[in-house]
Design an enzyme around this catalytic site. Structure first.
Site, PDB file in Angstrom:
ATOM      1  N   LYS A  13       0.798  -1.292   0.112  1.00  0.00           N
ATOM      2  CA  LYS A  13       0.098  -0.077   0.106  1.00  0.00           C
ATOM      3  C   LYS A  13       0.794   1.281   0.052  1.00  0.00           C
ATOM      4  O   LYS A  13       0.600   2.221  -0.685  1.00  0.00           O
ATOM      5  CB  LYS A  13      -0.952   0.036   1.148  1.00  0.00           C
ATOM      6  N   ARG A  88      -9.718   0.796   8.919  1.00  0.00           N
ATOM      7  CA  ARG A  88      -9.390  -0.802   9.466  1.00  0.00           C
ATOM      8  C   ARG A  88     -10.300  -1.464   9.846  1.00  0.00           C
ATOM      9  O   ARG A  88     -10.171  -2.574  10.342  1.00  0.00           O
ATOM     10  CB  ARG A  88      -8.269  -0.756  10.074  1.00  0.00           C
ATOM     11  N   ARG A 127      11.743  -5.360   5.303  1.00  0.00           N
ATOM     12  CA  ARG A 127      11.620  -3.965   4.729  1.00  0.00           C
ATOM     13  C   ARG A 127      12.500  -3.138   5.497  1.00  0.00           C
ATOM     14  O   ARG A 127      13.154  -3.156   6.677  1.00  0.00           O
ATOM     15  CB  ARG A 127      10.267  -3.698   5.156  1.00  0.00           C
ATOM     16  N   ARG A 161      11.310  -1.064  11.210  1.00  0.00           N
ATOM     17  CA  ARG A 161      10.119  -0.987  12.146  1.00  0.00           C
ATOM     18  C   ARG A 161      10.102  -2.383  13.470  1.00  0.00           C
ATOM     19  O   ARG A 161      10.437  -3.446  13.064  1.00  0.00           O
ATOM     20  CB  ARG A 161       8.802  -1.084  11.392  1.00  0.00           C
ATOM     21  N   ARG A 172      -0.425  -9.254  13.250  1.00  0.00           N
ATOM     22  CA  ARG A 172      -1.092  -8.273  12.485  1.00  0.00           C
ATOM     23  C   ARG A 172      -2.038  -8.842  11.469  1.00  0.00           C
ATOM     24  O   ARG A 172      -2.709  -8.308  10.937  1.00  0.00           O
ATOM     25  CB  ARG A 172       0.102  -7.407  11.642  1.00  0.00           C
TER      26      ARG A 172
HETATM   27  P1  AP5 Z   1       4.871  -1.480   1.711  1.00  0.00           P
HETATM   28  O1  AP5 Z   1       4.542  -0.782   0.708  1.00  0.00           O
HETATM   29  O2  AP5 Z   1       5.572  -0.914   3.056  1.00  0.00           O
HETATM   30  O3  AP5 Z   1       3.740  -2.288   2.390  1.00  0.00           O
HETATM   31  P2  AP5 Z   1       2.214  -2.019   3.045  1.00  0.00           P
HETATM   32  O4  AP5 Z   1       1.098  -2.574   2.779  1.00  0.00           O
HETATM   33  O5  AP5 Z   1       2.193  -0.109   3.291  1.00  0.00           O
HETATM   34  O6  AP5 Z   1       2.662  -2.612   4.575  1.00  0.00           O
HETATM   35  P3  AP5 Z   1       2.557  -1.958   5.912  1.00  0.00           P
HETATM   36  O7  AP5 Z   1       3.360  -2.880   6.828  1.00  0.00           O
HETATM   37  O8  AP5 Z   1       2.952  -0.404   6.224  1.00  0.00           O
HETATM   38  O9  AP5 Z   1       1.083  -2.113   6.401  1.00  0.00           O
HETATM   39  P4  AP5 Z   1       0.499  -2.025   7.798  1.00  0.00           P
HETATM   40  O10 AP5 Z   1      -1.095  -1.872   7.412  1.00  0.00           O
HETATM   41  O11 AP5 Z   1       0.624  -3.212   8.780  1.00  0.00           O
HETATM   42  O12 AP5 Z   1       1.372  -0.746   8.331  1.00  0.00           O
HETATM   43  P5  AP5 Z   1       0.742   0.415   8.943  1.00  0.00           P
HETATM   44  O13 AP5 Z   1       1.860   1.169   9.255  1.00  0.00           O
HETATM   45  O14 AP5 Z   1      -0.475   0.831   8.237  1.00  0.00           O
HETATM   46  O15 AP5 Z   1       5.782  -3.012   1.413  1.00  0.00           O
HETATM   47  C1  AP5 Z   1       6.060  -3.583   2.191  1.00  0.00           C
HETATM   48  C2  AP5 Z   1       7.578  -4.242   1.992  1.00  0.00           C
HETATM   49  O16 AP5 Z   1       7.347  -4.984   0.390  1.00  0.00           O
HETATM   50  C3  AP5 Z   1       8.616  -3.133   1.518  1.00  0.00           C
HETATM   51  O17 AP5 Z   1       9.770  -3.586   1.811  1.00  0.00           O
HETATM   52  C4  AP5 Z   1       8.718  -3.087   0.062  1.00  0.00           C
HETATM   53  O18 AP5 Z   1       9.817  -2.511  -0.626  1.00  0.00           O
HETATM   54  C5  AP5 Z   1       8.150  -4.363  -0.523  1.00  0.00           C
HETATM   55  N1  AP5 Z   1       7.238  -4.302  -1.745  1.00  0.00           N
HETATM   56  C6  AP5 Z   1       6.202  -3.663  -2.033  1.00  0.00           C
HETATM   57  N2  AP5 Z   1       5.701  -4.082  -3.041  1.00  0.00           N
HETATM   58  C7  AP5 Z   1       6.358  -5.249  -3.388  1.00  0.00           C
HETATM   59  C8  AP5 Z   1       6.172  -5.860  -4.609  1.00  0.00           C
HETATM   60  N3  AP5 Z   1       5.274  -5.811  -5.642  1.00  0.00           N
HETATM   61  N4  AP5 Z   1       7.024  -6.887  -4.601  1.00  0.00           N
HETATM   62  C9  AP5 Z   1       7.872  -7.271  -4.043  1.00  0.00           C
HETATM   63  N5  AP5 Z   1       8.125  -6.429  -2.783  1.00  0.00           N
HETATM   64  C10 AP5 Z   1       7.488  -5.492  -2.584  1.00  0.00           C
HETATM   65  O19 AP5 Z   1       0.262   0.049  10.497  1.00  0.00           O
HETATM   66  C11 AP5 Z   1       1.258  -0.117  11.511  1.00  0.00           C
HETATM   67  C12 AP5 Z   1       0.308  -0.455  12.649  1.00  0.00           C
HETATM   68  O20 AP5 Z   1      -0.198   0.991  13.601  1.00  0.00           O
HETATM   69  C13 AP5 Z   1      -0.790  -1.431  12.916  1.00  0.00           C
HETATM   70  O21 AP5 Z   1      -0.397  -2.441  13.086  1.00  0.00           O
HETATM   71  C14 AP5 Z   1      -1.705  -0.834  13.870  1.00  0.00           C
HETATM   72  O22 AP5 Z   1      -1.022  -0.896  15.211  1.00  0.00           O
HETATM   73  C15 AP5 Z   1      -1.599   0.930  13.769  1.00  0.00           C
HETATM   74  N6  AP5 Z   1      -2.582   1.327  12.988  1.00  0.00           N
HETATM   75  C16 AP5 Z   1      -2.351   1.875  11.642  1.00  0.00           C
HETATM   76  N7  AP5 Z   1      -3.612   2.312  11.054  1.00  0.00           N
HETATM   77  C17 AP5 Z   1      -4.609   2.112  11.943  1.00  0.00           C
HETATM   78  C18 AP5 Z   1      -6.151   2.301  12.015  1.00  0.00           C
HETATM   79  N8  AP5 Z   1      -6.446   2.700  10.700  1.00  0.00           N
HETATM   80  N9  AP5 Z   1      -6.604   1.817  12.995  1.00  0.00           N
HETATM   81  C19 AP5 Z   1      -6.008   0.997  14.027  1.00  0.00           C
HETATM   82  N10 AP5 Z   1      -4.732   0.874  14.149  1.00  0.00           N
HETATM   83  C20 AP5 Z   1      -4.039   1.422  12.833  1.00  0.00           C
END
Ligand code: AP5
Length: 215
Positions: A13, A88, A127, A161, A172
């Protein structure tokens, strides 16, 4: 254009959102990034969310809806917003609908990015992120350049992270399937859902995102 990127942790994402920001002038609203910023600010709210995030649980709806509301009312919005990691839960989805309506805005599309669990675990455990500009790298698929400098900003510091380990990642994923995957049906029922295969090279996935947005 207001869009949601929906998908499990590691689906890509953030990676795709950054391209959409550059190419389409959209504003990325990542609740994960906002919460990490709050965490490092050392505020009371930051300290409260730090533990929750490290475990891979969800922060309360109240906190994240408050963060999004603040940004929606403060930001110009450019050509629109990309919601990355929000909503979410069903309560967050309802709140977003109301907030957009209040601003006289609509949601164009929800892009669901599908990736299998094994690939997701491999992605997050490899990552690394540029500490200066947030550019995302991966040990195998998009390594940090050999000169140690970020391709976007030349920064030389990279972070990993606290929740990008296998234990937190398994939690997660469970949280995603339990709390967030019901949104797939929710947005399908609203006629907004467009699902794409998130496996493949980053450029291939980008072409699918573009295709979904012009469908
Ligand atoms: P990346 O693009 O970073 O993936 P992502 O989908 O953004 O993954 P996240 O881990 O950031 O999502 P998340 O939803 O767990 O985290 P968030 O910060 O929102 O890609 C990942 C890796 O893959 C990278 O190394 C990239 O280079 C690689 N990659 C990308 N595309 C690729 C491809 N096509 N092929 C190969 N490799 C590829 O949330 C973190 C925490 O915050 C949550 O657990 C929760 O505690 C809290 N939180 C956040 N939002 C909320 C909410 N709305 N409500 C409640 N809690 C929340």
């Amino acid at each position: 254009m207001n869009i949601i990127l929906l998908g499990p942790p590691g689906a890509g994402k953030g990676t795709q959102a950054r391209t959409l920001v550059e190419e389409r002038g959209l504003v990325q609203l990542s609740t994960g990034d906002m919460l990490r910023a709050a965490k490092s600010s050392g505020t009371e709210m930051g300290n409260r969310v730090a533990e929750v995030m490290a475990r891979g649980d969800l922060v309360t709806d109240e906190i994240v809806i408050g963060l999004i509301e603040e940004r929606l009312t403060a930001d110009e919005g450019g050509n629109g917003f990309i919601f990355d990691g929000f909503p979410r839960t069903l309560a967050q989805a309802d709140a977003l609908g109301e907030l957009l309506e209040k601003q006289g805005q609509t949601l164009q599309a929800v892009i669901e990015m599908r990736v299998n669990d094994d690939a997701l675990v491999a992605r997050v455990t490899g990552r690394a992120t540029c500490a200066t500009c947030g550019e995302v790298y991966h040990d195998q698929t998009r390594p940090i350049p050999e000169d140690g400098k970020c391709v976007k900003c030349g920064g030389t510091e990279f972070t990993r992270r606290a929740d990008d380990n296998e234990d937190a990642m398994r939690n997660r994923l469970l949280t995603y399937y339990r709390e967030t995957s019901p949104l797939i049906g929710y947005y399908y029922a609203h006629g907004k859902l467009r699902s794409i295969d998130g496996l493949g090279a980053i450029d291939e996935v980008k072409a699918r995102v573009d295709g979904a947005l012009s469908a």
